[in-house]
Write a protein that holds these residues in place. Structure first.
Motif, PDB file in Angstrom:
ATOM      1  N   LYS A  74       0.837  -1.210   0.000  1.00 56.13           N
ATOM      2  CA  LYS A  74       0.000   0.000   0.000  1.00 56.13           C
ATOM      3  C   LYS A  74       0.866   1.252   0.000  1.00 56.13           C
ATOM      4  O   LYS A  74       0.522   2.251  -0.648  1.00 56.13           O
ATOM      5  N   ASN A 245      -7.475  -7.269   3.392  1.00 52.44           N
ATOM      6  CA  ASN A 245      -6.544  -6.697   2.419  1.00 52.44           C
ATOM      7  C   ASN A 245      -6.021  -7.729   1.427  1.00 52.44           C
ATOM      8  O   ASN A 245      -5.342  -7.380   0.474  1.00 52.44           O
ATOM      9  N   TYR A 302      -8.391  -0.473  -5.782  1.00 43.81           N
ATOM     10  CA  TYR A 302      -7.262  -0.320  -4.870  1.00 43.81           C
ATOM     11  C   TYR A 302      -7.698   0.344  -3.569  1.00 43.81           C
ATOM     12  O   TYR A 302      -7.616  -0.227  -2.492  1.00 43.81           O
ATOM     13  N   ASP A 303      -8.187   1.572  -3.667  1.00 44.57           N
ATOM     14  CA  ASP A 303      -8.573   2.278  -2.465  1.00 44.57           C
ATOM     15  C   ASP A 303      -9.452   3.470  -2.827  1.00 44.57           C
ATOM     16  O   ASP A 303      -9.133   4.213  -3.760  1.00 44.57           O
TER      17      ASP A 303
END
Length: 344
Positions: A74, A245, A302-303
């Motif tokens: 990350k 995750n 992803y985020d």
């Protein structure tokens, strides 16, 4: 029991029944051999259980290492997003004289984040490779690909980005304005260098190319690590919950798919290699980017509003609602980017 067999042998010899004695002796030997074989079989089974338990424990250790690597990835993704946005501003003259004069600017190229993976579990497995049960053997090639082939390439990219950054830092000492910069003074010479010197922009391009190598390989490693984690869980028939995750698909609550699926028109671009119209499609909760190319590109969550190209070697970033609702930003390469506006 031993006295019983000894008495039988003595009676046979006393009665001069040699042939019967020989048959008995052979039978006794057979019984002894069978006993030894049974004992060896039990011992082997016990050893197999010990080996199985030990290798299973090592595989769980590898899973823990993979989770840590995936979590650390990350920071590589976040830093790529940050440096990508700064590079675009620098290379396209978005920082003005006034920005540099007031300190309202950012520089890149003078620090790095490399991606070092944890190999404790795999190193432990290699020390016990001769004891790996047959049922676990099929996963060995996947482990070798991840911890030897992928790691070798990562080590090369890590060394390259470090070398690039050290070279950039050393070059700063050649400029007369560097001493003033260390004192917090932004001189006219430094501003001129940032604004007009091609060497500075070429340095940013080279640095970003090295960053993209790290990012792309990190993305590839993360994908392989997720697949391997899940394979180990299946192999061990693990009932442990998979960490959140260890996935690329957690888009619930991040984006309203209905709002972003649709057709987008090119609004602005750094270069001329972009399609005029693209489309974002949704298939079973997964997003695809469709353009004039024959194959759609699957993009992985992803985020928040950020997606990445599923293809392992691709550095594409897709960011929805970058500045205004309905906009889509795509970055590909050191200075290749485009903004699209949703039209339907």
């Amino acid at each position: 029991m031993i006295k019983f067999f000894r008495k039988i042998r003595q009676n046979l010899l006393t009665e001069n029944k040699f042939s019967k004695y020989m048959l008995y002796a052979i039978g006794e030997i057979v019984l002894v051999v069978i006993g030894i074989l049974i004992a060896l079989s039990i011992s082997n089974q016990n050893q197999q259980k010990i080996n199985d338990k030990k290798i299973a424990s090592i595989l769980k250790e590898i899973q823990n290492d993979l989770v840590k690597d995936i979590e650390y990835s990350k920071s590589i993704f976040d830093y790529q997003i940050y440096t990508d946005s700064i590079a675009k501003l620098i290379l396209n003259d978005k920082f003005t004289y006034e920005d540099y004069k007031t300190g309202n600017f950012r520089t890149i190229g003078y620090n790095y984040r490399d991606f070092k993976i944890i190999t404790n579990g795999y190193d432990n497995l290699k020390r016990n490779i001769d004891n790996v049960p047959e049922k676990y053997s099929y996963i060995i090639n996947d482990l070798k690909n991840l911890y030897e082939l992928d790691k070798t390439e990562l080590d090369v990219y890590n060394e390259r980005i470090r070398t690039t950054v050290y070279k950039n830092i050393d070059e700063l000492y050649n400029y007369s304005w560097h001493l003033e910069q260390e004192k917090g003074i932004v001189s006219e010479e430094q501003i001129n260098y940032r604004l007009n010197d091609d060497h500075y922009k070429n340095m940013v391009i080279k640095y970003m190319n090295d960053r993209i190598n790290i990012f792309s390989k990190c993305k590839s490693y993360k994908s392989d690590a997720i697949n391997l984690y899940n394979k180990i869980s299946e192999l061990l028939e693990s009932k442990d919950s998979i960490p959140r995750n260890v996935s690329y698909n957690s888009i619930k609550g991040s984006l309203d798919l209905n709002n972003i699926v649709g057709t987008y028109e090119l609004k602005e671009a750094v270069n001329n290699s972009w399609d005029k119209i693209i489309e974002i499609k949704e298939v079973n909760g997964q997003l695809f980017l469709s353009s004039e190319d024959p194959d759609d590109i699957e993009i992985l969550w992803y985020d928040k509003s950020v997606f990445v190209d599923k293809r392992k070697r691709s550095p594409i970033l897709v960011i929805f609602n970058r500045s205004k609702k309905g906009e889509l930003y795509i970055s590909w390469g050191a200075n290749m980017s485009a903004t699209y506006q949703k039209v339907e």
